[in-house]
Design a protein around this motif. Structure first.
Motif, mmCIF file in Angstrom:
data_model
loop_
_atom_site.group_PDB
_atom_site.id
_atom_site.type_symbol
_atom_site.label_atom_id
_atom_site.label_comp_id
_atom_site.label_asym_id
_atom_site.label_seq_id
_atom_site.Cartn_x
_atom_site.Cartn_y
_atom_site.Cartn_z
ATOM 1 N N SER A 3 0.793 -1.116 -0.063
ATOM 2 C CA SER A 3 -0.318 0.022 -0.205
ATOM 3 C C SER A 3 0.997 1.270 -0.014
ATOM 4 O O SER A 3 1.843 1.291 0.697
ATOM 5 C CB SER A 3 -1.019 0.054 1.417
ATOM 6 O OG SER A 3 -1.705 1.174 1.330
ATOM 7 N N ASN A 4 0.506 2.119 -1.004
ATOM 8 C CA ASN A 4 1.335 3.370 -0.943
ATOM 9 C C ASN A 4 0.348 4.543 -1.025
ATOM 10 O O ASN A 4 -0.778 4.435 -1.178
ATOM 11 C CB ASN A 4 2.491 3.426 -1.868
ATOM 12 C CG ASN A 4 1.869 3.028 -3.349
ATOM 13 O OD1 ASN A 4 0.800 3.314 -3.732
ATOM 14 N ND2 ASN A 4 2.378 1.918 -4.195
ATOM 15 N N LEU A 5 0.970 5.891 -1.377
ATOM 16 C CA LEU A 5 0.087 7.072 -1.621
ATOM 17 C C LEU A 5 -0.794 6.959 -2.784
ATOM 18 O O LEU A 5 -1.915 7.433 -2.681
ATOM 19 C CB LEU A 5 1.304 8.277 -1.973
ATOM 20 C CG LEU A 5 0.525 9.495 -2.046
ATOM 21 C CD1 LEU A 5 -0.177 10.091 -0.866
ATOM 22 C CD2 LEU A 5 1.411 10.480 -2.324
ATOM 23 N N LEU A 6 -0.397 6.049 -3.834
ATOM 24 C CA LEU A 6 -1.083 5.986 -4.879
ATOM 25 C C LEU A 6 -2.407 5.235 -4.680
ATOM 26 O O LEU A 6 -3.551 5.415 -5.127
ATOM 27 C CB LEU A 6 -0.253 5.362 -6.273
ATOM 28 C CG LEU A 6 -1.140 5.036 -7.429
ATOM 29 C CD1 LEU A 6 -1.592 6.463 -8.207
ATOM 30 C CD2 LEU A 6 -0.131 4.169 -8.481
ATOM 31 N N THR A 7 -2.285 4.026 -4.222
ATOM 32 C CA THR A 7 -3.304 3.119 -3.905
ATOM 33 C C THR A 7 -4.194 3.302 -2.864
ATOM 34 O O THR A 7 -5.231 3.124 -2.660
ATOM 35 C CB THR A 7 -2.843 1.566 -3.634
ATOM 36 O OG1 THR A 7 -1.858 1.634 -2.339
ATOM 37 C CG2 THR A 7 -1.965 1.201 -5.161
ATOM 38 N N SER A 8 -3.410 4.086 -1.699
ATOM 39 C CA SER A 8 -4.176 4.268 -0.307
ATOM 40 C C SER A 8 -4.852 5.478 -0.314
ATOM 41 O O SER A 8 -5.881 5.963 0.427
ATOM 42 C CB SER A 8 -3.468 3.946 0.631
ATOM 43 O OG SER A 8 -2.403 4.809 0.794
ATOM 44 N N VAL A 9 -4.257 6.708 -1.066
ATOM 45 C CA VAL A 9 -4.959 7.933 -1.103
ATOM 46 C C VAL A 9 -5.206 8.589 -2.495
ATOM 47 O O VAL A 9 -6.509 8.803 -2.602
ATOM 48 C CB VAL A 9 -3.799 8.926 -0.457
ATOM 49 C CG1 VAL A 9 -4.479 10.290 -0.523
ATOM 50 C CG2 VAL A 9 -3.501 8.369 0.768
ATOM 51 N N LEU A 10 -4.577 8.593 -3.464
ATOM 52 C CA LEU A 10 -5.068 9.095 -4.497
ATOM 53 C C LEU A 10 -6.106 8.441 -5.451
ATOM 54 O O LEU A 10 -6.960 8.930 -5.876
ATOM 55 C CB LEU A 10 -3.736 8.955 -5.762
ATOM 56 C CG LEU A 10 -2.992 10.371 -5.117
ATOM 57 C CD1 LEU A 10 -1.572 10.094 -6.450
ATOM 58 C CD2 LEU A 10 -3.331 11.569 -5.307
ATOM 59 N N LEU A 11 -6.054 7.235 -5.585
ATOM 60 C CA LEU A 11 -7.218 6.290 -6.001
ATOM 61 C C LEU A 11 -8.458 6.489 -5.374
ATOM 62 O O LEU A 11 -9.453 6.933 -6.004
ATOM 63 C CB LEU A 11 -6.805 4.846 -6.119
ATOM 64 C CG LEU A 11 -5.833 4.422 -7.182
ATOM 65 C CD1 LEU A 11 -5.407 2.884 -6.999
ATOM 66 C CD2 LEU A 11 -6.561 4.370 -8.612
ATOM 67 N N PRO A 12 -8.670 6.323 -4.270
ATOM 68 C CA PRO A 12 -10.077 6.534 -3.432
ATOM 69 C C PRO A 12 -10.415 8.041 -3.701
ATOM 70 O O PRO A 12 -11.609 8.283 -3.742
ATOM 71 C CB PRO A 12 -9.989 6.292 -2.177
ATOM 72 C CG PRO A 12 -8.725 5.392 -2.131
ATOM 73 C CD PRO A 12 -7.468 5.612 -3.240
ATOM 74 N N LEU A 13 -9.454 8.916 -3.471
ATOM 75 C CA LEU A 13 -9.770 10.261 -3.618
ATOM 76 C C LEU A 13 -10.262 10.669 -4.981
ATOM 77 O O LEU A 13 -11.437 11.364 -5.279
ATOM 78 C CB LEU A 13 -8.524 11.116 -3.366
ATOM 79 C CG LEU A 13 -8.581 12.737 -3.444
ATOM 80 C CD1 LEU A 13 -9.828 13.284 -2.607
ATOM 81 C CD2 LEU A 13 -7.472 13.490 -3.308
ATOM 82 N N ALA A 14 -9.713 10.348 -6.021
ATOM 83 C CA ALA A 14 -10.009 10.419 -7.445
ATOM 84 C C ALA A 14 -11.262 9.977 -7.843
ATOM 85 O O ALA A 14 -12.376 10.683 -8.378
ATOM 86 C CB ALA A 14 -9.064 9.833 -8.417
ATOM 87 N N LEU A 15 -11.621 8.792 -7.268
ATOM 88 C CA LEU A 15 -12.985 8.038 -7.338
ATOM 89 C C LEU A 15 -13.950 8.742 -6.781
ATOM 90 O O LEU A 15 -15.248 9.084 -7.274
ATOM 91 C CB LEU A 15 -12.983 6.646 -7.052
ATOM 92 C CG LEU A 15 -14.243 5.778 -7.344
ATOM 93 C CD1 LEU A 15 -14.789 5.917 -8.613
ATOM 94 C CD2 LEU A 15 -14.001 4.406 -6.829
ATOM 95 N N ALA A 16 -13.907 9.404 -5.518
ATOM 96 C CA ALA A 16 -14.939 9.986 -4.700
ATOM 97 C C ALA A 16 -14.905 11.452 -5.313
ATOM 98 O O ALA A 16 -16.337 11.710 -5.372
ATOM 99 C CB ALA A 16 -14.157 10.153 -3.322
ATOM 100 N N ILE A 17 -14.045 11.850 -5.675
ATOM 101 C CA ILE A 17 -14.537 13.116 -6.405
ATOM 102 C C ILE A 17 -15.150 13.182 -7.871
ATOM 103 O O ILE A 17 -16.198 13.879 -8.143
ATOM 104 C CB ILE A 17 -12.928 13.950 -6.819
ATOM 105 C CG1 ILE A 17 -12.131 14.362 -5.585
ATOM 106 C CG2 ILE A 17 -13.140 14.944 -7.849
ATOM 107 C CD1 ILE A 17 -10.949 14.817 -5.700
ATOM 108 N N VAL A 18 -14.742 12.006 -8.555
ATOM 109 C CA VAL A 18 -15.792 11.758 -9.783
ATOM 110 C C VAL A 18 -17.141 11.468 -9.381
ATOM 111 O O VAL A 18 -18.057 12.032 -9.965
ATOM 112 C CB VAL A 18 -15.182 10.467 -10.424
ATOM 113 C CG1 VAL A 18 -16.116 9.946 -11.660
ATOM 114 C CG2 VAL A 18 -13.820 10.764 -11.167
ATOM 115 N N MET A 19 -17.302 10.675 -8.217
ATOM 116 C CA MET A 19 -18.793 10.504 -7.816
ATOM 117 C C MET A 19 -19.194 11.750 -7.297
ATOM 118 O O MET A 19 -20.653 11.718 -7.426
ATOM 119 C CB MET A 19 -18.640 9.146 -6.566
ATOM 120 C CG MET A 19 -18.107 7.899 -7.356
ATOM 121 S SD MET A 19 -19.398 7.335 -8.641
ATOM 122 C CE MET A 19 -18.383 7.411 -10.053
ATOM 123 N N LEU A 20 -18.536 12.525 -6.747
ATOM 124 C CA LEU A 20 -19.481 13.772 -5.896
ATOM 125 C C LEU A 20 -19.645 14.611 -7.080
ATOM 126 O O LEU A 20 -20.711 15.192 -6.999
ATOM 127 C CB LEU A 20 -18.210 14.463 -4.980
ATOM 128 C CG LEU A 20 -18.625 15.914 -4.524
ATOM 129 C CD1 LEU A 20 -19.771 15.622 -3.673
ATOM 130 C CD2 LEU A 20 -17.581 16.256 -3.618
#
Length: 293
Positions: A3-20
């Motif tokens: 787990s790193n910054l890409l998989t634990s932070v950026l991925l969920p953040l990007a998806l949440a922004i798309v859904m928001l």
């Protein structure tokens, strides 16, 4: 991959922004359309939730590819239509209200289906001995938190502050697109040494999935005598998947960047098909009035 910054932070953040961002464009009326034209919603939903995963699985079985790539392709096929499908449908003069409804319905249902189908794909292609598991309960909760919850928040903002929501919607779409592009670039760089071999495998599978999915949606809608605007909408909705969610599941929840390659490549390729749909729709429908939301 740990787990790193890409998989634990950026991925969920990007998806949440798309859904928001998608939530900011939705109103309760969008969900009531299920009863207004049930046949179109039923055709689109069956294509997305049943035929598309079947097509993805058949391609993974027929086209030679590594087990991880096969799993990634199946995960991509079981994901709902992405928010981009709404924009492409609008530009193609398709039925935008139907597009929004199908995206919303599939996003709700796939919270339940994605963990089940992903586990089946892991067991078949990778094997139980690989010790890769996707806990269904916790996965449903995670998908809910990064998809349905942001949509609900966006809808609440749209309901309480409609003017603010309209302003934010465009900005959120730009931010989400930028984050997704960054994630894809980082994934491709990280797996650069494996990329040539993956592209040989993924290229054929992804092209087949995109083409067959789009044609399936279009032909199914035509068989059931839906309007041209609805045919275009369903073709786009079935052909353009939520690549961000597929990347979040494979590279994030499963911690396997190899499985994310199909979604990363698909997220770029699908816009080629989308552009073709826009050209076709604008020529076929011309100045006809389409349903908007």
């Amino acid at each position: 991959m740990q787990s790193n910054l890409l998989t634990s932070v950026l991925l969920p953040l990007a998806l949440a922004i798309v859904m928001l961002g998608m939530g900011l464009s939705l109103v309760p009326e969008d969900f009531k359309r299920v009863t207004r034209y049930p046949k179109a919603v039923a055709v689109g939903t069956v294509c997305q939730l049943l035929l598309l995963p079947l097509i993805g699985t058949l391609i993974a079985l027929v086209v030679p590819m590594q087990p991880e790539i096969a799993v990634g392709l199946v995960v991509l096929a079981v994901c709902p239509g992405g928010p981009s499908s709404n924009l492409v449908t609008y530009l193609a003069r398709g039925d935008v209200a139907l597009s929004v409804t199908l995206t919303a319905v599939s996003s709700l249902v796939t919270v339940l289906t994605i963990p089940v189908v992903t586990n089946l794909a892991l067991q078949y292609f990778v094997g139980e001995s690989a010790a890769i598991a996707l806990p269904i309960g916790s996965t449903m909760l995670q998908i809910f938190l990064i998809t349905l919850l942001p949509i609900a928040i966006g809808m609440a903002i749209r309901y309480q502050f409609p003017d603010t929501a309209r302003r934010l919607e465009k900005q959120m779409s730009y931010l989400a697109a930028g984050l997704l592009a960054l994630i894809i670039v980082l994934l491709l760089i990280r797996e650069g040494s494996k990329l040539p071999g993956f592209l040989v495998q993924v290229g054929i599978g992804v092209v087949l999935l995109n083409v067959f999915a789009t044609l399936t949606g279009f032909l199914a809608a035509r068989i059931f005598r839906l309007s041209l605007a609805q045919q275009i909408c369903i073709a786009i909705e079935v052909g353009l998947q939520n690549g961000t969610l597929a990347i979040a599941i494979t590279a994030g929840l499963l911690n396997n960047p190899d499985m994310a390659v199909p979604a990363a490549v698909y997220s770029l390729l699908m816009y080629v098909t989308g552009f073709g749909a826009i050209v076709y729709g604008r020529k076929a429908i011309g100045g006809m009035t389409t349903v908007k939301y």
